[in-house]
Design an enzyme around this catalytic site. Structure first.
Site, mmCIF file in Angstrom:
data_model
loop_
_atom_site.group_PDB
_atom_site.id
_atom_site.type_symbol
_atom_site.label_atom_id
_atom_site.label_comp_id
_atom_site.label_asym_id
_atom_site.label_seq_id
_atom_site.Cartn_x
_atom_site.Cartn_y
_atom_site.Cartn_z
ATOM 1 N N GLY A 36 0.767 -1.244 0.000
ATOM 2 C CA GLY A 36 0.000 0.000 0.000
ATOM 3 C C GLY A 36 0.793 1.287 0.000
ATOM 4 N N ASP A 87 0.718 3.363 4.508
ATOM 5 C CA ASP A 87 -0.395 3.975 3.782
ATOM 6 C C ASP A 87 -1.492 4.416 4.742
ATOM 7 O OD1 ASP A 87 -1.105 1.337 4.439
ATOM 8 O OD2 ASP A 87 -1.882 0.832 2.459
ATOM 9 N N ARG A 116 -5.299 0.626 -6.838
ATOM 10 C CA ARG A 116 -4.089 1.236 -6.287
ATOM 11 C C ARG A 116 -3.617 2.417 -7.133
ATOM 12 N NH1 ARG A 116 -2.061 -2.080 -2.181
ATOM 13 N NH2 ARG A 116 -2.271 -4.323 -2.477
ATOM 14 N N ASP A 171 -5.088 1.625 10.673
ATOM 15 C CA ASP A 171 -6.495 1.309 10.888
ATOM 16 C C ASP A 171 -6.640 0.793 12.323
ATOM 17 O OD1 ASP A 171 -9.162 0.747 10.268
ATOM 18 O OD2 ASP A 171 -8.710 -1.195 9.402
HETATM 19 P P1 IMP Z 1 -4.182 -2.283 10.532
HETATM 20 O O1 IMP Z 1 -3.204 -3.354 10.869
HETATM 21 O O2 IMP Z 1 -5.587 -2.645 10.950
HETATM 22 O O3 IMP Z 1 -3.794 -0.917 11.070
HETATM 23 O O4 IMP Z 1 -4.291 -2.218 8.981
HETATM 24 C C1 IMP Z 1 -3.256 -1.828 8.214
HETATM 25 C C2 IMP Z 1 -3.419 -2.289 6.781
HETATM 26 O O5 IMP Z 1 -4.768 -2.639 6.437
HETATM 27 C C3 IMP Z 1 -3.062 -1.144 5.859
HETATM 28 O O6 IMP Z 1 -1.663 -1.113 5.630
HETATM 29 C C4 IMP Z 1 -3.881 -1.464 4.646
HETATM 30 O O7 IMP Z 1 -3.181 -2.336 3.772
HETATM 31 C C5 IMP Z 1 -5.115 -2.167 5.161
HETATM 32 N N1 IMP Z 1 -6.251 -1.233 5.289
HETATM 33 C C6 IMP Z 1 -6.817 -0.748 6.407
HETATM 34 N N2 IMP Z 1 -7.835 0.086 6.142
HETATM 35 C C7 IMP Z 1 -7.917 0.141 4.800
HETATM 36 C C8 IMP Z 1 -8.775 0.865 3.885
HETATM 37 O O8 IMP Z 1 -9.671 1.644 4.253
HETATM 38 N N3 IMP Z 1 -8.516 0.666 2.565
HETATM 39 C C9 IMP Z 1 -7.542 -0.164 2.091
HETATM 40 N N4 IMP Z 1 -6.723 -0.838 2.899
HETATM 41 C C10 IMP Z 1 -6.910 -0.688 4.239
HETATM 42 MG MG MG Z 2 -4.223 -3.795 1.536
#
Ligand code: IMP
Ligand code: MG
Length: 187
Positions: A47, A103, A168, A106
């Site tokens: 990402g 990127d 992307r 979340d």
């Molecule tokens: P986390 O571990 O939950 O913080 O998620 C991180 C990864 O989830 C990011 O690096 C993204 O690849 C993916 N991700 C989280 N939210 C989104 C979104 O809204 N769109 C696309 N990818 C997301």
């Molecule tokens: Mg992803």
């Protein structure tokens, strides 16, 4: 039927302006390291590839660039709760100033896991720069030192971010109102 009509949330112009500001802020923070070792940027694949390319060029000074690939999501929009390193960094980061380039943060699961793992390799400093931040979804107490934009709890694509590996290449950050099931889960 999958209705995939991306709606612009953050335009390419807004992204460009903000990335320029982040680049200037980061340049001034890491300018002239006493030991002459430049800031080491680690992009989180896939990402962050677009953000890293723009950010690296917005940072005035010398930098070195590396990548790490982690997966926590698979083809789903819901976190699996697990993080795996699929591709590791190549450089020795002991004693280096490191900036992890994400990127989006979340739940914070990926960033928390990667920071802990990289910290064990003895960097002089390690911080996070994330283009996007979804504070409402955080389950791990992780903060990025530099954030492009805080966004609401919506699934976004574009500027490197995907849904099931698509979108992307969109130049702006868009909301997928109805992403539908990922291709891998379709009958
Ligand atoms: P986390 O571990 O939950 O913080 O998620 C991180 C990864 O989830 C990011 O690096 C993204 O690849 C993916 N991700 C989280 N939210 C989104 C979104 O809204 N769109 C696309 N990818 C997301
Ligand atoms: Mg992803």
């Amino acid at each position: 039927m999958v209705s995939a009509s991306p709606r612009v949330l953050i335009s390419a112009e807004q992204i460009g302006e903000r990335v320029g500001e982040l680049g200037r802020e980061i340049s001034s923070r890491y300018a002239n390291p006493a030991d002459g070792k430049p800031l080491h940027l680690i992009g989180v694949l896939n990402g962050a590839f677009v953000f890293l390319a723009d950010l690296a060029r917005a940072i005035g000074g010398d930098v070195t660039i590396d990548f790490i690939q982690a997966s926590s999501y698979g083809a789903s929009t819901a976190s699996s709760g697990e993080v795996r390193v699929e591709r590791d960094i190549h450089a020795d980061i002991a004693g280096r100033d490191v900036l992890l380039v994400e990127d989006i943060i979340d739940t914070g699961l990926t960033a928390a896991f990667l920071i802990e793992r990289l910290r064990r390799q003895g960097p002089r400093s390690i911080e996070i720069v994330a283009l996007l931040n979804k504070p409402a979804r955080r389950t791990r107490p992780i903060e990025a030192a530099y954030i492009g934009f805080d966004i609401p709890d919506q699934f976004v694509v574009g500027y490197g971010l995907d849904f099931d590996q698509r979108y992307r290449n969109l130049p702006s950050i868009c909301v997928l109102d109805d992403p539908g099931p990922p291709a891998s889960e379709k009958p």
